[in-house]
Design a protein around this motif. Structure first.
Motif, mmCIF file in Angstrom:
data_model
loop_
_atom_site.group_PDB
_atom_site.id
_atom_site.type_symbol
_atom_site.label_atom_id
_atom_site.label_comp_id
_atom_site.label_asym_id
_atom_site.label_seq_id
_atom_site.Cartn_x
_atom_site.Cartn_y
_atom_site.Cartn_z
ATOM 1 N N GLU A 254 0.812 -1.226 0.000
ATOM 2 C CA GLU A 254 0.000 0.000 0.000
ATOM 3 C C GLU A 254 0.842 1.271 0.000
ATOM 4 N N LEU A 255 2.035 1.199 0.536
ATOM 5 C CA LEU A 255 2.844 2.414 0.657
ATOM 6 C C LEU A 255 3.811 2.615 -0.517
ATOM 7 N N ARG A 256 4.130 1.508 -1.182
ATOM 8 C CA ARG A 256 5.158 1.605 -2.226
ATOM 9 C C ARG A 256 4.779 2.612 -3.322
ATOM 10 N N THR A 257 3.558 2.491 -3.873
ATOM 11 C CA THR A 257 3.145 3.353 -4.993
ATOM 12 C C THR A 257 3.106 4.837 -4.592
ATOM 13 N N PRO A 258 2.373 5.169 -3.496
ATOM 14 C CA PRO A 258 2.364 6.607 -3.150
ATOM 15 C C PRO A 258 3.751 7.149 -2.823
ATOM 16 N N LEU A 259 4.586 6.337 -2.202
ATOM 17 C CA LEU A 259 5.936 6.812 -1.863
ATOM 18 C C LEU A 259 6.755 7.057 -3.132
ATOM 19 N N ALA A 260 6.595 6.157 -4.098
ATOM 20 C CA ALA A 260 7.334 6.317 -5.365
ATOM 21 C C ALA A 260 6.874 7.595 -6.075
ATOM 22 N N THR A 261 5.549 7.826 -6.039
ATOM 23 C CA THR A 261 5.013 9.046 -6.673
ATOM 24 C C THR A 261 5.585 10.283 -5.997
ATOM 25 N N LEU A 262 5.530 10.265 -4.657
ATOM 26 C CA LEU A 262 6.055 11.410 -3.897
ATOM 27 C C LEU A 262 7.516 11.649 -4.230
ATOM 28 N N LYS A 263 8.283 10.549 -4.272
ATOM 29 C CA LYS A 263 9.718 10.635 -4.527
ATOM 30 C C LYS A 263 9.956 11.298 -5.884
ATOM 31 N N SER A 264 9.228 10.799 -6.902
ATOM 32 C CA SER A 264 9.477 11.332 -8.250
ATOM 33 C C SER A 264 9.063 12.801 -8.339
ATOM 34 N N HIS A 265 7.954 13.154 -7.650
ATOM 35 C CA HIS A 265 7.507 14.558 -7.663
ATOM 36 C C HIS A 265 8.538 15.462 -7.021
ATOM 37 N N ILE A 266 9.034 15.047 -5.872
ATOM 38 C CA ILE A 266 10.004 15.882 -5.143
ATOM 39 C C ILE A 266 11.326 15.958 -5.919
#
Ligand code: ADP
Length: 462
Positions: A254-266
């Protein structure tokens, strides 16, 4: 020193056998020898008086002492190991065994000394001559001196009896020892085998092989209790392990996808590809808030799933609990202009109040989330025999029939657009289900798309 249970049990059996044999032998020797000695002494005394009365009888028949009549009697006594001397009233010796056969007398005396000093080296015994008066019609007609060994004497036969008794006891001792070793090791095997099995299974379980349960049945109460408790422990560890694994995989999934999105955005912002605008930062913040909720929900789920086994049941007023829970939603209900009506029958129910409150919160908040502005929520509570029923009904967007079982699964959300809008993580109904099932109850869903939803809870009241 550490010993195995088997060695300890066998040793204790041997010890018990030894102690009993020792005590039996000691008491048998003490008692038997005492009585045997008394018996032997009485026997000797009787022989002596028999001899005296035979001599008296002879005198009465003949009216005088006759050497030829006495001699066979004396020789017979001598052959039986008794040395005698017959004297008349004047002190004249009529027949003397020592005169007749001194060599034989000496060897009898030597053997008596030898027998007794070998057997009883500390006894101070000695050979002596005891005079017995020979009476005929209450008148003394002579004296017979009988050689006796005092204080008592055991002849060869008597000693052989005692020796064979002791040999018999020694054989019994060996047999008991043998039996105690055999019995001890059988018992030890019976007791230590289940314990060894517990050790083996515990080792397997410690390596994660939770199906290594104990199958062996025992008619020893403690051992069957140990087996049952051990299997229960294995079950509970298995459950905990599954829960932990599921939780870990759920969290990472559950956390992998949102974390990856956040990482790429930042990263895009750091690299200057994206302008850090208010809109983008707000979207990042929303994602972080969602993850924050998710972690909170996961914690709650883990807590309920592991705690479900331990329900803290008490009797309480269900009506009051529902009214009180609904009160907490006052602000949201007013904000969405949703009217909530309740039809509650006062009743005392036996359940875990905190967990049931959590059920109500999850269901009411779902009804609120998935009912559009101006909608309607109804709550009913009543009793049907032993079952308490609670209905939570809304006239919201409803749930398609195909989704009815799926919505109770963890992390199941009907569609992403709904979820994004409502911010749920798909855990609420999973929590509800596990709490109701822990109460041995059921939850039913009556709903269809755009037809509103009705959740019906049934809890047995015992
Ligand atoms: P969430 O935390 O996402 O609400 P739930 O487990 O409570 O998760 O619910 C799972 C899904 O079931 C939700 O995403 C929603 O789509 C659907 N659902 C639950 N309750 C209702 C309801 N009263 N009306 C319509 N849909 C519902």
């Amino acid at each position: 020193m550490r010993y195995t249970l088997k060695t300890k049990l066998t040793l204790s059996y041997i010890m018990v056998a030894f102690i009993s044999i020792f005590l039996v032998s000691l008491s048998a020797n003490l008692l038997l020898e005492k009585h045997f000695r008394e018996y032997v002494s009485a026997n000797q005394e009787k022989n002596n008086s028999d001899l005296t009365s035979t001599l008296a009888q002879q005198y009465r028949q003949l009216g005088e002492w006759n050497l030829f009549a006495i001699e066979p009697l004396g020789i017979n006594a001598l052959e039986n190991g008794t040395i005698i001397k017959v004297i008349d009233n004047n002190g004249t010796t009529i027949w003397d065994a020592q005169t007749h056969n001194n060599g034989m007398c000496q060897s009898i005396i030597i053997e008596m000394n030898k027998n007794m000093s070998n057997r009883y080296p500390f006894m101070k015994g000695e050979y002596s001559k005891v005079p017995y008066p020979i009476l005929v019609d209450m008148k003394q007609v002579g004296t017979v001196e009988i050689g006796v060994y005092g204080p008592y004497y055991l002849n060869n036969n008597d000693l052989a009896f005692i020796t064979s008794l002791n040999q018999f006891l020694i054989i019994i001792a060996f047999l008991s020892l043998l039996f105690s070793i055999i019995l001890g090791s059988i018992m030890a095997k019976k007791i230590s085998l289940p314990i060894s099995n517990v050790i083996l299974s515990a080792e397997a379980i410690s390596k994660g092989l939770f199906n290594e349960k104990l199958k062996q049945k025992s008619n020893t109460i403690e051992i069957s209790q140990l087996t049952n408790t051990f299997n229960d422990l294995a079950d509970s560890l298995h459950k905990q392990d599954k829960l932990r694994k599921r939780l870990t995989s759920d969290v990472s999934h559950e956390l992998r996808t949102p974390l990856a999105t956040l990482k790429s955005h930042i990263e895009a912002m750091i690299d200057g590809i994206w302008e850090p605008s208010l809109e983008k930062l707000t979207s990042i913040q929303e994602e972080i808030t969602r993850m924050h909720h998710l972690v909170g929900d996961l914690e709650a789920l883990a807590k309920y799933e592991s705690e479900n086994i331990y329900l803290n049941k008490s009797e309480f007023d269900l009506e009051a609990l529902i009214v009180n829970t609904v009160d907490n939603f006052k602000v949201e209900l007013e904000a969405k202009k949703i009217s909530l009506s309740m039809k509650l029958k006062y009743q005392i129910i036996n359940a875990d109040i905190d967990k049931l409150k959590q059920v109500l919160i999850n269901l009411i908040s779902n009804a609120l989330k998935f009912t559009p502005k101006g909608g309607q929520i109804n709550i009913l509570a009543y009793r049907e025999g032993d079952i308490t029923k609670i209905h939570i009904i809304d006239n919201g967007i409803g749930i398609a029939k195909t989704e009815h079982t799926l919505v109770f699964e963890r992390f199941y959300r009907i569609d992403q657009s709904r979820t994004r809008h409502t911010g749920g993580s798909g855990i609420g109904l999973a929590i509800v289900k596990s709490i109701i099932e822990a109460h041995k109850g059921t939850i039913e869903l009556v709903s269809d798309l755009n037809m509103g939803s009705e959740f019906i809870i049934s809890i047995p009241n015992y």
